[in-house]
Design a protein around this motif. Structure first.
Motif, short mmCIF file in Angstrom:
data_model
loop_
_atom_site.label_atom_id
_atom_site.label_comp_id
_atom_site.label_asym_id
_atom_site.label_seq_id
_atom_site.Cartn_x
_atom_site.Cartn_y
_atom_site.Cartn_z
N GLN A 56 -0.35 -3.58 -3.98
CA GLN A 56 -0.67 -2.30 -3.36
C GLN A 56 -1.31 -1.34 -4.36
OE1 GLN A 56 3.12 -1.07 -1.83
NE2 GLN A 56 2.91 -2.23 0.09
N ARG A 60 -5.15 0.16 -3.90
CA ARG A 60 -5.22 1.59 -3.62
C ARG A 60 -5.96 2.32 -4.74
NH1 ARG A 60 0.92 1.92 -1.41
NH2 ARG A 60 0.47 1.69 0.83
N LEU A 100 -5.77 -1.23 2.09
CA LEU A 100 -5.24 -0.47 0.95
C LEU A 100 -6.35 0.28 0.22
CD1 LEU A 100 -2.78 -3.18 -0.41
CD2 LEU A 100 -2.11 -0.99 0.56
N LYS A 102 -9.06 1.47 1.51
CA LYS A 102 -9.40 2.64 2.33
C LYS A 102 -8.36 3.74 2.16
CE LYS A 102 -11.99 0.07 5.83
NZ LYS A 102 -12.02 -0.38 7.25
N GLU A 103 -7.08 3.36 2.04
CA GLU A 103 -6.03 4.35 1.81
C GLU A 103 -6.27 5.08 0.48
OE1 GLU A 103 -2.12 2.67 1.98
OE2 GLU A 103 -2.45 1.74 3.93
N ALA A 106 -9.00 7.71 0.54
CA ALA A 106 -8.79 8.87 1.40
C ALA A 106 -8.61 10.14 0.57
CB ALA A 106 -7.56 8.65 2.29
N PHE A 109 -5.03 10.97 -0.74
CA PHE A 109 -4.30 9.95 -1.51
C PHE A 109 -3.78 10.54 -2.82
CE2 PHE A 109 -4.44 6.58 -4.82
CZ PHE A 109 -3.36 5.82 -4.35
N GLN A 114 1.31 7.06 -6.85
CA GLN A 114 1.19 5.60 -6.84
C GLN A 114 1.44 5.03 -8.23
OE1 GLN A 114 0.39 3.56 -3.96
NE2 GLN A 114 1.20 2.06 -5.39
#
Length: 267
Positions: A56, A60, A100, A102-103, A106, A109, A114
Motif C-alpha cells: 500500500q 500510494r 492505490l 489514484k488514492e 488525490a 492524501f 502513510q
C-alpha cells in the motif's frame, strides 16, 4: 506467557528471599514480553500485515510522487503502468496497485500519515525501507531526470523514514549509478578498457570511493548482495511478485563489481 516470571521469581527467592524474588519476577516479565514480541513478529498475521503495508505504501506514494508538480500527466501514468508491468505484478495486485496510485495522487492524501504507518509496521526492517525508496526513486527517474519537485518529495519521505539528508543523497547516487548497469543501458564488459566515468559509476553503485581497498570493496559488494537477496526480502515482507526489482538490482551491482575487479586487475 508466564514461564519467565515464574522461573525468575523462584530463582530470586532461593538467592535471597522476597526482595530478590521481586527482582527475578521483573526480569522474568521482561523476558516474557520480549519473547512474545519475537513470536508475534514471525506469525502469519504479522507477515500479512507487513506485506500489505509495504504494498500500500509503495503505490500510494508513487501516486503522491507523480503529483509532485501539481498534476499527474499522461506520460507519468504510462511510466507507472510500465513500471508495474516490469515488476511482474499479478492481475489482482496490478488492479489494486492502480487504485492505490489514484488514492496517493488525490489532493487530500496525507503522505506523512502513510509514511508514519509504514515506519510503525515496517520501520524496524531496514531492507524494506531501502526497497521502498528504490521504487520511488526509480519512478521519479523514469523520464530520465529528477526534477526539483520530485526530489523535495523524496527528501521529505526519507526524513519521515528516519533517514538523514546525507544518507538519502548517498542512496540516490547509488541507485542512479546502479541503474546505469541495467539492461541495454550498460554496454561495458571485460573485453576492453572502460571509461573513467563508467568506472566511477561502478564505485558509486557500491557506495565506495576509488581509494577503497579490495577488501573494503568486496565487503560492500557482499553487504549489498545480502540486502537485495530475494529470499531475504520476501522473508521480511516484500510481496513475492515485487522482488523482481531486487533481482535486477543484484545483477546491476554484480556488473559494477566485476567492472571494478577487471580494471584493478589490469592496473
Amino acid at each position: 506467557m508466564i514461564f519467565g516470571k515464574l522461573i525468575g521469581a523462584v530463582l530470586g527467592w532461593y538467592m535471597g528471599g522476597i526482595f530478590f524474588a521481586l527482582i527475578g519476577l521483573f526480569i522474568g516479565h521482561m523476558f516474557d514480553k520480549g519473547y512474545a514480541q519475537i513470536q508475534a513478529e514471525g506469525s502469519p498475521e504479522r507477515r500479512r500485515e507487513i506485506e500489505q503495508t509495504f504494498f500500500q505504501t509503495v503505490f500510494r506514494l508513487l501516486g503522491h510522487l507523480a503529483k509532485a508538480d501539481g498534476r499527474v500527466s499522461e506520460s507519468e501514468v504510462q511510466q507507472t503502468e510500465a513500471y508495474m508491468a516490469e515488476m511482474g505484478l499479478t492481475a489482482e495486485h496490478r488492479k489494486e496497485a492502480i487504485a492505490l496510485f489514484k488514492e496517493g495522487a488525490a489532493a487530500d492524501f496525507d503522505a506523512d500519515a502513510q509514511v508514519t504507518r509504514f515506519r510503525e509496521v515496517c520501520g524496524r526492517r531496514s531492507n524494506l525501507v531501502r526497497m521502498l525508496l528504490i521504487y520511488l526513486v526509480n519512478i521519479a527517474l523514469a523520464d530520465g531526470e529528477l526534477d526539483e519537485q520530485e526530489a523535495e518529495v523524496l527528501r521529505r519521505i526519507a526524513q519521515g523514514l528516519g533517514i538523514s539528508a546525507s544518507m538519502f543523497e548517498q542512496l540516490l547516487r547509488m541507485i542512479q549509478a546502479q541503474n546505469s548497469f541495467g539492461g541495454q543501458q550498460y554496454q561495458g564488459g571485460a573485453g576492453g578498457p572502460s571509461s573513467a566515468d563508467q568506472l566511477q559509476k561502478a564505485y558509486d553503485a557500491l557506495g565506495v570511493s576509488p581509494e577503497a581497498s579490495d577488501a573494503e570493496i568486496k565487503k560492500a559488494y557482499r553487504k549489498l548482495m545480502s540486502q537485495y537477496h530475494p529470499d531475504k526480502l520476501m522473508g521480511q515482507g516484500v510481496p513475492e511478485d515485487m522482488v523482481k526489482e531486487a533481482t535486477e538490482r543484484s545483477q546491476e551491482i554484480s556488473k559494477a563489481y566485476e567492472l571494478i575487479k577487471t580494471e584493478r586487475a589490469r592496473g
